[in-house]
Scaffold this motif. Structure first.
Motif, PDB file in Angstrom:
ATOM      1  N   LYS A 283     -14.475  -3.370  -1.566  1.00 22.92           N
ATOM      2  CA  LYS A 283     -13.459  -2.884  -0.895  1.00 22.92           C
ATOM      3  C   LYS A 283     -13.921  -1.727  -0.160  1.00 22.92           C
ATOM      4  CE  LYS A 283      -9.615  -4.853  -3.744  1.00 22.92           C
ATOM      5  NZ  LYS A 283     -10.544  -5.503  -4.557  1.00 22.92           N
ATOM      6  N   THR A 284     -13.527  -1.509   0.950  1.00 22.36           N
ATOM      7  CA  THR A 284     -13.737  -0.193   1.839  1.00 22.36           C
ATOM      8  C   THR A 284     -13.614   0.912   0.854  1.00 22.36           C
ATOM      9  OG1 THR A 284     -13.391  -1.230   3.877  1.00 22.36           O
ATOM     10  CG2 THR A 284     -13.230   1.321   3.667  1.00 22.36           C
ATOM     11  N   VAL A 285     -12.418   0.976   0.314  1.00 21.36           N
ATOM     12  CA  VAL A 285     -12.282   2.399  -0.771  1.00 21.36           C
ATOM     13  C   VAL A 285     -13.291   2.491  -1.783  1.00 21.36           C
ATOM     14  CG1 VAL A 285      -9.760   2.240  -0.309  1.00 21.36           C
ATOM     15  CG2 VAL A 285     -10.730   1.032  -1.984  1.00 21.36           C
ATOM     16  N   ARG A 286     -13.878   1.418  -2.364  1.00 17.33           N
ATOM     17  CA  ARG A 286     -15.098   1.605  -3.222  1.00 17.33           C
ATOM     18  C   ARG A 286     -16.388   1.744  -2.533  1.00 17.33           C
ATOM     19  NH1 ARG A 286     -12.685  -3.186  -7.112  1.00 17.33           N
ATOM     20  NH2 ARG A 286     -10.653  -2.296  -7.778  1.00 17.33           N
TER      21      ARG A 286
ATOM     22  N   VAL B 181     -17.511  -1.984   6.783  1.00 16.01           N
ATOM     23  CA  VAL B 181     -16.276  -1.672   6.142  1.00 16.01           C
ATOM     24  C   VAL B 181     -15.505  -1.801   7.027  1.00 16.01           C
ATOM     25  CG1 VAL B 181     -17.316  -0.134   4.356  1.00 16.01           C
ATOM     26  CG2 VAL B 181     -16.692   0.818   6.555  1.00 16.01           C
ATOM     27  N   ARG B 182     -13.966  -1.567   6.648  1.00 18.81           N
ATOM     28  CA  ARG B 182     -12.846  -1.260   7.747  1.00 18.81           C
ATOM     29  C   ARG B 182     -12.961   0.392   7.855  1.00 18.81           C
ATOM     30  NH1 ARG B 182     -12.428  -6.016   9.427  1.00 18.81           N
ATOM     31  NH2 ARG B 182     -11.378  -7.784   8.172  1.00 18.81           N
TER      32      ARG B 182
ATOM     33  N   ARG C 288      -1.412  -2.522   0.215  1.00 21.14           N
ATOM     34  CA  ARG C 288      -2.094  -1.886   1.085  1.00 21.14           C
ATOM     35  C   ARG C 288      -2.938  -0.536   0.553  1.00 21.14           C
ATOM     36  NH1 ARG C 288      -1.442   2.652   4.195  1.00 21.14           N
ATOM     37  NH2 ARG C 288      -1.458   2.381   6.570  1.00 21.14           N
ATOM     38  N   ARG C 289      -2.565  -0.263  -0.630  1.00 19.39           N
ATOM     39  CA  ARG C 289      -3.393   0.501  -1.125  1.00 19.39           C
ATOM     40  C   ARG C 289      -5.042   0.411  -1.223  1.00 19.39           C
ATOM     41  NH1 ARG C 289      -0.525   0.980  -6.862  1.00 19.39           N
ATOM     42  NH2 ARG C 289      -0.698  -1.129  -6.350  1.00 19.39           N
ATOM     43  N   SER C 290      -5.328  -0.950  -1.363  1.00 23.08           N
ATOM     44  CA  SER C 290      -6.646  -1.438  -1.325  1.00 23.08           C
ATOM     45  C   SER C 290      -7.272  -2.125  -0.167  1.00 23.08           C
ATOM     46  CB  SER C 290      -6.870  -2.242  -2.689  1.00 23.08           C
ATOM     47  OG  SER C 290      -6.296  -3.485  -2.577  1.00 23.08           O
ATOM     48  N   ARG C 291      -6.155  -2.699   0.544  1.00 27.57           N
ATOM     49  CA  ARG C 291      -6.589  -3.254   1.802  1.00 27.57           C
ATOM     50  C   ARG C 291      -5.677  -2.538   2.891  1.00 27.57           C
ATOM     51  NH1 ARG C 291     -10.524  -7.330   0.976  1.00 27.57           N
ATOM     52  NH2 ARG C 291     -10.977  -7.954  -1.041  1.00 27.57           N
ATOM     53  N   PRO C 292      -5.530  -1.379   3.557  1.00 30.15           N
ATOM     54  CA  PRO C 292      -4.579  -0.944   4.390  1.00 30.15           C
ATOM     55  C   PRO C 292      -4.798  -2.002   5.837  1.00 30.15           C
ATOM     56  CG  PRO C 292      -6.292   0.708   3.902  1.00 30.15           C
ATOM     57  CD  PRO C 292      -6.603  -0.456   3.017  1.00 30.15           C
TER      58      PRO C 292
ATOM     59  N   PRO D 267     -10.727  -4.364  12.794  1.00 29.95           N
ATOM     60  CA  PRO D 267     -12.019  -3.680  13.174  1.00 29.95           C
ATOM     61  C   PRO D 267     -12.762  -3.750  11.938  1.00 29.95           C
ATOM     62  CG  PRO D 267     -10.365  -2.022  12.490  1.00 29.95           C
ATOM     63  CD  PRO D 267      -9.568  -3.286  12.288  1.00 29.95           C
ATOM     64  N   LEU D 268     -14.185  -3.920  12.551  1.00 36.64           N
ATOM     65  CA  LEU D 268     -15.265  -3.859  11.389  1.00 36.64           C
ATOM     66  C   LEU D 268     -16.320  -2.818  11.794  1.00 36.64           C
ATOM     67  CD1 LEU D 268     -16.584  -5.297   9.037  1.00 36.64           C
ATOM     68  CD2 LEU D 268     -17.945  -6.518  10.301  1.00 36.64           C
ATOM     69  N   ALA D 269     -16.736  -1.803  10.865  1.00 34.53           N
ATOM     70  CA  ALA D 269     -17.605  -0.743  11.392  1.00 34.53           C
ATOM     71  C   ALA D 269     -19.048  -0.740  10.448  1.00 34.53           C
ATOM     72  CB  ALA D 269     -16.982   0.613  11.294  1.00 34.53           C
TER      73      ALA D 269
END
Length: 305
Positions: A129-132, A147-148, A198-202, A273-275
């Motif tokens: 995930k993005t957050v990790r 990531v997002r 939402r915490r892991s995939r906002p 979005p993807l970045a």
């Protein structure tokens, strides 16, 4: 202050558990604790507040955590730059992270084109995930990640917007709307909705909420799940329907049909979005080579998003 001590501190600060941090570093907890005490003695301050039940960072510890990540990321980047300037015949390495969407949609054609142009560079992939993924860039564990883009980007990271992914709806195969060529939000206004946490995939969570709000509707959320694979499998059990990125249709899940979502207004609300992200100010020829291939072929990659 030694690099080894900083790495010990970083592991303990991120885990907030000396046992798990010691296991991560493959050392004894007593040895880890000794390195932390030496660092605290050297800096003349307490970095952790310890009780019998919990470990937390002091104010000085939180300050050092930000600096330690940057320092170790710089050291890792310097080491990688030297390794990448390798002698002829030695394979260079590029460590790439990707969210599930990028791993399924963007990376297959990108890696095909990149490996064809740069066979001397070995790509190591990590899906998360993005957050990790973003903290792993800061610690030097990754060179590049797809990531997002976060709501509040870390200024130590460089982001490049790539593409916007289209939303579709996952239905149980025998659902009355599963055979439609396309559907509107009004068609699913009364449906039980499955959404990501939402915490892991906002971004994925907000996709459903914002689409309904834009249409003046309120989604009837019946289940929150962490992984898209889990959500699609729950759809197959007829627990509800889900709005997901179009790449999800590539999952071979029996009992699920994917239907395009027809929106009255075009815009970013109905897209994800993807970045690309990397360490700001770092130099990495292998990473830059992949970004160059990406820039040259992005329009073609974006067609299937």
């Amino acid at each position: 202050m030694e690099l080894h001590q900083l790495r010990c501190f970083l592991a303990a600060a991120e885990q907030l558990h000396f046992g798990r941090a010691a296991q991560q570093l493959q050392m004894l907890p007593s040895a880890l604790g000794r390195q932390i005490r030496l660092l605290e003695d050297d800096l003349g301050t307490q970095l952790f507040a310890r009780t019998t039940r919990a470990v937390s960072l002091t104010e000085d510890g939180a300050t050092l955590l930000r600096d330690a990540r940057a320092i170790l990321a710089r050291v890792e980047a310097a080491e990688n730059n030297l390794r990448n300037r390798s002698r002829a015949g030695v394979t260079r390495r590029l460590r790439v992270g990707a969210i599930d969407s990028a791993a399924a949609g963007l990376l297959p054609p990108l890696l095909r084109d990149f490996c064809a142009k740069h066979p001397e560079i070995a790509v190591q992939l990590r899906e998360d995930k993005t957050v990790r993924l973003l903290p792993k860039i800061l610690t030097g564990a990754l060179d590049l990640a797809f990531v997002r883009p976060p709501e509040r980007p870390d200024k130590r990271l460089e982001f490049r917007d790539l593409l916007q992914e289209t939303a579709i709806v996952a239905f149980p195969q025998r659902h009355a709307l599963a055979g439609k060529k396309s559907i509107t939000l009004a068609d699913i206004a009364e449906e039980a909705m499955l959404v990501p946490d939402r915490r892991s995939r906002p971004h994925s969570h907000d996709l459903t909420i914002n689409l309904f709000e834009q249409a003046g509707l309120t989604p009837r959320v019946v289940q929150v799940a962490d992984e898209k694979q889990t959500i699609v499998n729950l759809v197959a059990t007829r627990l509800g329907v889900a709005i997901v990125p179009r790449w999800t249709a590539r999952m071979a899940v029996p009992g699920v049909r994917f239907v395009p979502l027809r929106l009255k207004q075009k815009g970013p609300v109905g897209r994800l979005p993807l970045a690309a992200a990397w360490l700001r100010g770092s130099r990495d020829p292998a990473r830059d080579a992949m970004l160059a291939v990406l820039a040259a072929r992005l329009r073609s990659y974006a067609r299937g998003a």
